[in-house]
Design a protein around this motif. Structure first.
Motif: not given
Length: 239
Positions: A200-214
């Protein structure tokens, strides 16, 4: 969209699958099986219940710590491999923040913790400012339970703190906790299956464009490894 949430930070880990913002399945680690062999089968079961395959996953959300070295490493290594293979977006999150967010019904301080073994807990203090979101107060730490209570008290001042933990029994006899309880602080047992919150938190960050570079996805162990603790400078050997 399919989101896969993974938490392998310690023995009470889990895997969760969400489809279009709704939880589809949760697989809890309830055996002595190592994560290196359990994780793939758990993900397979979860995706099967969702009617999806791994290449169809749109987001990989993973708890990057704190936790055990082996557990955290298995989760992150697996996510990195899948991200490279399938080109899937990744978000790394703190397990303690996921726990704290389970008390999102009111603003104020939330202290999250769980057993770190060796007479210590992993802990973090968060401040929730209404719609402005969550802020970590200083850094997450590993510390004795009674000392964590004191540490939180110094930073929260006279403010009430809500506490959430996987291991409330570790605080039951702590003198400092009894003082906090007398002031109105509450202690809540956190339910297991934290991969649900990771997703759920991952989806929230994704909506904000806050992805993590693998390539930059890194573990936050908090505690140093035994190798680091007991390592000696080669130049000092024999002295």
């Amino acid at each position: 969209m399919i989101t896969l949430g993974i938490d392998t930070c310690e023995v009470r880990g889990s895997v969760a699958v969400r489809r279009d913002g709704a939880l589809v399945s949760v697989q809890k680690h309830e055996s002595a099986q190592d994560y290196s062999s359990w994780l793939l089968s758990a993900v397979g079961r979860g995706l099967e219940l969702a009617g999806a395959r791994l290449p169809e996953v749109g987001l990989l959300a993973v708890a990057s710590g704190p936790g055990s070295f082996t557990g955290v490493r298995v989760g992150l290594t697996t996510v990195k491999a899948w991200a490279e293979l399938f080109g899937t977006k990744v978000v790394g999150v703190s397990r303690l923040e996921v726990m704290a967010r389970r008390l999102a019904d009111a603003p104020g301080y939330v202290a999250a913790s769980f057993d770190a073994q060796r007479g210590q807990v992993f802990g973090g203090l968060y401040w929730r400012e209404g719609k402005l979101g969550w802020n970590l107060i200083e850094e997450e730490i590993v510390i004795a339970p009674d000392e964590f209570v004191k540490w939180v008290g110094k930073r929260a001042g006279g403010a009430t703190v809500r506490w959430i933990t996987l291991d409330p029994e570790l605080f039951a006899e702590a003198p400092s906790w009894k003082e906090r309880a007398a002031k109105g602080d509450t202690l809540i047992r956190c339910a297991e299956g934290l991969a649900m919150g990771v997703a759920e938190l991952g989806e929230e960050r994704a909506r904000e464009g806050r992805f993590t570079d693998p390539l930059l996805l890194d573990a936050n162990y908090v505690r140093r490894s035994d190798a680091e603790i007991f390592w000696k400078d080669p130049a000092s050997h024999g002295k």
